[in-house]
Design a protein around this motif. Structure first.
Motif, mmCIF file in Angstrom:
data_model
loop_
_atom_site.group_PDB
_atom_site.id
_atom_site.type_symbol
_atom_site.label_atom_id
_atom_site.label_comp_id
_atom_site.label_asym_id
_atom_site.label_seq_id
_atom_site.Cartn_x
_atom_site.Cartn_y
_atom_site.Cartn_z
ATOM 1 N N GLN A 27 49.098 46.421 35.167
ATOM 2 C CA GLN A 27 50.406 46.008 34.061
ATOM 3 C C GLN A 27 51.900 46.960 34.413
ATOM 4 O O GLN A 27 52.831 46.138 33.255
ATOM 5 N N ARG A 28 51.402 47.682 34.287
ATOM 6 C CA ARG A 28 52.855 48.835 35.250
ATOM 7 C C ARG A 28 53.572 47.812 35.690
ATOM 8 O O ARG A 28 54.876 47.974 34.688
ATOM 9 N N GLU A 68 40.390 50.783 37.709
ATOM 10 C CA GLU A 68 40.983 50.773 36.048
ATOM 11 C C GLU A 68 41.980 51.694 36.544
ATOM 12 O O GLU A 68 42.901 50.756 35.979
ATOM 13 N N GLY A 69 42.165 52.651 37.297
ATOM 14 C CA GLY A 69 43.850 52.610 37.296
ATOM 15 C C GLY A 69 44.147 51.834 38.166
ATOM 16 O O GLY A 69 45.783 51.851 38.068
ATOM 17 N N GLN A 70 44.529 51.020 39.259
ATOM 18 C CA GLN A 70 45.130 50.033 39.781
ATOM 19 C C GLN A 70 45.441 49.161 38.960
ATOM 20 O O GLN A 70 46.902 48.310 38.249
ATOM 21 N N ALA A 71 44.404 48.061 37.651
ATOM 22 C CA ALA A 71 44.843 47.330 36.638
ATOM 23 C C ALA A 71 45.816 47.939 36.196
ATOM 24 O O ALA A 71 46.736 47.554 35.167
ATOM 25 N N ARG A 72 45.481 49.305 35.235
ATOM 26 C CA ARG A 72 47.358 49.786 34.750
ATOM 27 C C ARG A 72 48.188 49.992 35.684
ATOM 28 O O ARG A 72 48.820 49.269 34.989
#
Length: 100
Positions: A32-33, A25-29
């Motif tokens: 996006q960044r 989930e952190g990788q997905a954020r």
């Protein structure tokens, strides 16, 4: 009388899976960044690849747990129909994973 469902085959690894999924989930954020900040395409693709591999590792672990617990338990209980059903579920999951 309602039958109590069996615990999931991944029960012993639940916390490890949750930890991995939070990391994904952190990788997905982060992806996006990167896009929002107009990062270099290849750098984004590298991160997409890393995230894909992480998701595949979770999927393979869950599949292994399904085979080792759900399928084996159904077969050990002597319930041929249930064992065939669990094996068919695993085969369908493998097909979906290979196609993705």
């Amino acid at each position: 009388m309602t039958e109590t469902p069996a615990p999931p085959g991944y029960g012993d690894e639940k916390e490890a899976y949750l930890k991995r999924l939070r990391r994904i989930e952190g990788q997905a954020r982060g992806l996006q960044r990167m896009v929002a900040e107009d990062q270099y395409c290849i750098d984004i693709l590298t991160q997409v690849s890393a995230m894909t591999k992480a998701l595949q590792a979770v999927a393979l672990g869950l599949l292994d747990d399904h085979l080792a617990h759900c399928v084996v338990d159904a077969a050990a209980a002597g319930d041929d129909a249930a064992a065939r059903e669990k094996l068919a579920e695993a085969s369908a999951a493998i097909t979906r994973l290979v196609r993705s």
